[in-house]
Write a protein that holds these residues in place. Structure first.
Motif, mmCIF file in Angstrom:
data_model
loop_
_atom_site.group_PDB
_atom_site.id
_atom_site.type_symbol
_atom_site.label_atom_id
_atom_site.label_comp_id
_atom_site.label_asym_id
_atom_site.label_seq_id
_atom_site.Cartn_x
_atom_site.Cartn_y
_atom_site.Cartn_z
ATOM 1 N N CYS A 124 0.965 -1.158 -0.217
ATOM 2 C CA CYS A 124 0.065 -0.016 -0.206
ATOM 3 C C CYS A 124 0.871 1.319 -0.031
ATOM 4 N N PHE A 133 -3.656 4.269 -2.042
ATOM 5 C CA PHE A 133 -4.968 4.281 -1.549
ATOM 6 C C PHE A 133 -5.224 5.585 -1.414
ATOM 7 N N HIS A 134 -6.511 6.002 -1.203
ATOM 8 C CA HIS A 134 -6.901 7.345 -0.986
ATOM 9 C C HIS A 134 -6.794 7.548 0.480
ATOM 10 N N SER A 141 -0.426 10.186 -3.708
ATOM 11 C CA SER A 141 -1.200 9.175 -3.811
ATOM 12 C C SER A 141 -1.820 8.857 -4.963
ATOM 13 N N ALA A 143 -4.942 8.768 -5.929
ATOM 14 C CA ALA A 143 -5.971 9.671 -5.838
ATOM 15 C C ALA A 143 -5.625 10.889 -6.747
ATOM 16 N N ASP A 150 -9.370 3.936 -6.123
ATOM 17 C CA ASP A 150 -8.388 3.258 -4.844
ATOM 18 C C ASP A 150 -8.090 1.816 -5.086
ATOM 19 N N LYS A 153 -8.874 -0.396 -1.907
ATOM 20 C CA LYS A 153 -10.325 -0.749 -1.774
ATOM 21 C C LYS A 153 -10.865 -1.778 -2.736
ATOM 22 N N TYR A 203 -11.263 -0.199 4.892
ATOM 23 C CA TYR A 203 -11.136 -1.741 4.131
ATOM 24 C C TYR A 203 -11.685 -2.656 4.716
#
Length: 579
Positions: A124, A133-134, A141, A143, A150, A153, A203
């Motif tokens: 991650c 991930f967000h 990131s 995003a 994501d 997710k 998550y």
């Protein structure tokens, strides 16, 4: 009697002292409070699973270099002596091009399950600081990449839907973050703990938290806040051993005052986690502690074009040797920048899955032993059944130590009609050469009673019988050593030497100490091991630090062995890989 009473009283009063130094929230965590039965129950699924998928992926796939380590900038306060800070404009901006439109989380999960894997761990955030991930706490990131979605997710949801256990990898090291080990490390410590909270909150169920090293000092991190948070958010989670790995290294200033938590035995027990993690090597046989080898299917963790891939035989033997040694295998793939896992890697994993479809019962849910593994192969057992996994035969018969149970049945899962002869001194298993599988001959033995869970028959594991140490480069026998007259072995070149094994002659041993030194040029010497207790065999393992991990092998021209009194060696073997 009075002195015994006072000693017992002092011990009783002293026992809680170390625990009393811990904050209550930390002192009540499972690693310190659970019973052996409770720990066994918590670890059960993982011990039975044996095989997981590791995924190293990110914008770095665009360059095809190694994740984190391919970033051409100082590695802030790392173990290799880097102390500066800096950026890699090309690497650090790869995320602006990262758009893996062919990423399909459900497809990845199916690949893992088709391979026979029972859990998945996704990177991650690696040492390069990029979050897949967000996150509310960093703009660096996924995003803000063109892809935007994501990834954590989507993969977590796909795992949960398919019934595949899900784990998150998080590197506390961060060579990108401007506050990493700056001042008292307060800002960075707060940042990474908030990101860990996000991963364990957003998550769903997380089965494994896989940390990956820190630098700096123990006092740079608030473990007394981190670990209670982890178990509060995910009570059943399993945590690896790298939560505080490398603390005490790589800081060129005084220790910070961020944390006042004593580095006690109890605190270390918590941060040492539930299992230890040999990297890019198969762990040595250990039935007393839980362990998991993390190994790549190719050479590099992240995707690299035309990277050398392990053969089917290597893959199966890596898995079997891990399991027969008492551990798990977390097998890594590096997806491509498109979001796909390379087809040839998928095909190799499918081959492993097909093999496990036939012989998986000899691994899943078993325990390592009862025989020590080695070049010949290894063994597993469950209830009244023992499985022999034979890689190498000496003719058509495998000679094993005596079993503390009677063999009442035998069959070969890979074909043929095996036979056996059992005596008080041992067990001989015979399989015709025509029925010996070139990868792994799997023999199933049925016993009249179950074996103890932790049983490792045979002599202590020898480096000379361990496939990790390569081939025998040099053997010398019947060596008489005189006091102050060292034995010098010239290898005639500089091969990569992984180990030295010395068998002492039986009888009275006059020497009390022995030392081993190596030289790459025959002139400059480095002492690598001193023994002050001489019990046969005496063994030396040689490794070097590469990318933060210990890798077997060092270039050696000469070896010097010296004793403090006359000594006779039956044999000396030098192991490694010839150039």
């Amino acid at each position: 009697m009075k002195s015994l009473f006072l000693a017992a009283l002092c011990a009783a009063l002293a026992a809680p002292a170390a625990n009393a130094q811990l904050p209550k929230a930390m002192a009540e965590l499972p690693p310190l409070t659970e019973t052996p039965a409770q720990r066994d129950a918590r670890m059960q699924w993982w011990r039975d699973a044996k095989f997981g998928l590791f995924i190293h992926w990110g914008p770095v796939a665009i360059q095809g270099v190694e994740i984190g380590w391919g970033r051409k900038a100082p590695r802030t306060y790392d173990i290799n002596g880097h102390t500066g800070r800096g950026s890699d404009p090309e690497y650090d901006n790869l995320y602006k091009q990262f758009n893996p439109v062919k990423f399909n989380a459900a497809e990845w999960v199916k690949i893992a399950q088709d391979a026979g894997m029972k859990y998945l761990v996704l990177v991650c955030k690696h040492h390069d600081g990029f979050s897949m991930f967000h996150t509310e706490f960093s703009d660096y990131s996924i995003a803000n990449a063109p892809f935007k979605r994501d990834i954590v997710k989507e993969l977590a949801d796909a795992c949960h839907k398919a019934g595949l256990r899900f784990g998150v990898y998080y590197s506390q090291r961060d060579w990108y973050h401007p506050d990493y080990l700056l001042g008292d490390n307060r800002k960075y410590n707060d940042f990474y703990q908030k990101q860990v909270r996000e991963l364990l909150t957003n998550y769903g169920k997380v089965d494994i938290l896989w940390f990956d090293h820190v630098a700096g000092f123990w006092s740079d991190y608030t473990y007394d806040q981190l670990y209670p948070m982890i178990y509060k958010l995910q009570p059943d989670i399993l945590v690896n051993d790298r939560g505080a790995k490398f603390c005490g290294r790589g800081r060129d200033k005084k220790q910070s005052t961020l944390s006042q938590l004593p580095e006690s035995r109890e605190a270390r027990k918590i941060v040492n986690g539930d299992f230890y993690t040999p990297e890019q090597r198969i762990g040595g046989m250990d039935l007393n502690r839980d362990w998991e080898s993390c190994i790549t299917i190719c050479k590099q963790w992240a995707w690299k074009p035309n990277d050398t891939m392990k053969s089917f035989s290597e893959c199966i033997r890596t898995l079997v040797t891990s399991v027969s040694g008492g551990g798990n295998l977390l097998f890594n793939v590096g997806p491509m920048p498109t979001g796909e896992i390379e087809l040839r890697q998928v095909e190799r994993l499918k081959e492993m899955g097909a093999w496990l479809g036939k012989y998986g019962n000899s691994l899943y849910g078993t325990r390592g032993g009862p025989y020590r593994n080695g070049r010949w192969g290894g063994s597993t057992h469950k209830d009244k059944t023992v499985w022999l996994h034979v890689f190498e035969w000496n003719g058509d018969t495998l000679c094993l130590s005596a079993l503390p149970a009677k063999v009442v049945g035998i069959r070969s899962l890979t074909g043929g009609k095996p036979s056996f002869q059992q005596t008080a001194s041992g067990l001989d298993v015979t399989v015709a050469k025509s029925d010996q599988d070139p990868v792994n001959t799997v023999i199933e033995l049925t016993l009249d009673q179950a074996l103890p869970t932790k049983l490792a028959l045979g002599s202590t594991r020898s480096l000379a019988n361990d496939p990790n140490y390569g081939e025998v480069l040099l053997t010398q026998s019947a060596i008489k050593m005189e006091k102050s007259k060292p034995l010098v072995l010239d290898l005639g070149g500089t091969p990569s030497v992984t180990g030295i094994s010395m068998v002492l002659a039986k009888g009275k041993i006059a020497a009390k100490t022995l030392s081993v030194a190596i030289s790459h040029d025959g002139m400059n010497w480095e002492n690598v091991r001193s023994f002050d207790r001489l019990t046969s065999p005496l063994e030396v393992s040689l490794s070097r630090a590469v990318a933060g991990a210990d890798v077997l092998g060092r270039p050696v021209r000469s070896i010097r062995i010296e004793a403090d009194a006359p000594l006779q060696l039956d044999q000396v073997k030098v192991l490694g890989k010839a150039k």
